[in-house]
Design an enzyme around this catalytic site. Sequence first.
Site, PDB file in Angstrom:
ATOM      1  N   GLN A  49     -14.544  72.808  13.823  1.00  0.00           N
ATOM      2  CA  GLN A  49     -13.993  71.795  12.919  1.00  0.00           C
ATOM      3  C   GLN A  49     -13.132  72.404  11.816  1.00  0.00           C
ATOM      4  OE1 GLN A  49     -14.110  68.510  13.653  1.00  0.00           O
ATOM      5  NE2 GLN A  49     -15.034  69.376  15.502  1.00  0.00           N
TER       6      GLN A  49
ATOM      7  N   GLY B 151     -14.703  82.429   9.029  1.00  0.00           N
ATOM      8  CA  GLY B 151     -14.651  83.606   9.892  1.00  0.00           C
ATOM      9  C   GLY B 151     -14.473  84.907   9.127  1.00  0.00           C
TER      10      GLY B 151
ATOM     11  N   THR C 212     -10.902  72.805  21.131  1.00  0.00           N
ATOM     12  CA  THR C 212     -11.774  73.584  20.266  1.00  0.00           C
ATOM     13  C   THR C 212     -12.900  72.694  19.761  1.00  0.00           C
ATOM     14  OG1 THR C 212     -11.903  75.001  18.300  1.00  0.00           O
ATOM     15  CG2 THR C 212     -10.464  73.083  18.161  1.00  0.00           C
ATOM     16  N   LYS C 213     -14.036  73.306  19.504  1.00  0.00           N
ATOM     17  CA  LYS C 213     -15.150  72.594  18.876  1.00  0.00           C
ATOM     18  C   LYS C 213     -15.311  73.047  17.427  1.00  0.00           C
ATOM     19  CE  LYS C 213     -17.491  72.150  23.332  1.00  0.00           C
ATOM     20  NZ  LYS C 213     -18.651  72.509  24.163  1.00  0.00           N
TER      21      LYS C 213
ATOM     22  N   ASP D 151      -6.597  81.079  21.530  1.00  0.00           N
ATOM     23  CA  ASP D 151      -7.539  82.191  21.467  1.00  0.00           C
ATOM     24  C   ASP D 151      -7.043  83.065  20.341  1.00  0.00           C
ATOM     25  OD1 ASP D 151      -9.862  83.499  22.210  1.00  0.00           O
ATOM     26  OD2 ASP D 151      -8.789  84.935  23.454  1.00  0.00           O
ATOM     27  N   SER D 152      -7.921  83.376  19.451  1.00  0.00           N
ATOM     28  CA  SER D 152      -7.507  84.125  18.271  1.00  0.00           C
ATOM     29  C   SER D 152      -8.585  85.116  17.893  1.00  0.00           C
ATOM     30  CB  SER D 152      -7.225  83.173  17.102  1.00  0.00           C
ATOM     31  OG  SER D 152      -8.349  82.351  16.837  1.00  0.00           O
TER      32      SER D 152
ATOM     33  N   ARG E  92      -2.499  81.559  12.690  1.00  0.00           N
ATOM     34  CA  ARG E  92      -2.630  80.244  13.327  1.00  0.00           C
ATOM     35  C   ARG E  92      -1.519  79.310  12.842  1.00  0.00           C
ATOM     36  NH1 ARG E  92      -7.447  79.686  12.492  1.00  0.00           N
ATOM     37  NH2 ARG E  92      -8.116  80.550  14.469  1.00  0.00           N
TER      38      ARG E  92
END
Length: 202
Positions: free
Chosen positions: A12, A155, A9-10, A71-72, A183
């Site tokens: 942070q 998000g 993942t990018k 993936d979420s 998560r």
Amino acid sequence: MKKQIIFATKNQHKMIEIKEILSDLPYKVVSMEEAGIDIDVVEDGHTFEENAIKKAKEIAEKTGDIVLADDSGLEVDYMNGEPGIYSARFGGETTTYDIKNQMILDRLKNAKEKERSARFVCVIAAAFPDGEVRHVRGTIEGYIADEAKGIGGFGYDPIFYVPEEGCTTAEMTAEKKNAISHRGQALRRMKDALKAYFEVQP
């Protein structure tokens, strides 16, 4: 086997949660950036599982490391499960989450409480150097709030209301969110899967 695990993942914000929950593994968990990897995997799967597995496998094949990928997304029942696997791209790749959240609130302006049911879903896949792949899923059920509330998280957190907690996930402490989030659930299940894998390695 190298003593590191790359999380593909990018984001942070995600890496903060990931490192907190996986901190007691005997392997150092690093981001793609920390590992010096700049690979864009096309997420063209039709499910969270397909996308997570594809990301983990492609990067593991290129690096030879253990690679985790997730993936979420948010599934809103009133919107027939949207944005789902397109959560990050909902409303456009460069659209801010303030705008994305308002788009969902606008779509649900006539929806009653039970019609506002939604869930966060997270699937995490692990690809190992020997070619084995494992995956786990975590979900948290809730409702789309009437308005965005809270400044924590990221998000869609400000519009995702958890009735048992009486607040949105953006109003929770990091510790509380990690304890109950999709998560957090998936990471703890993956941690168990990793430990089981390590136990049988020569």
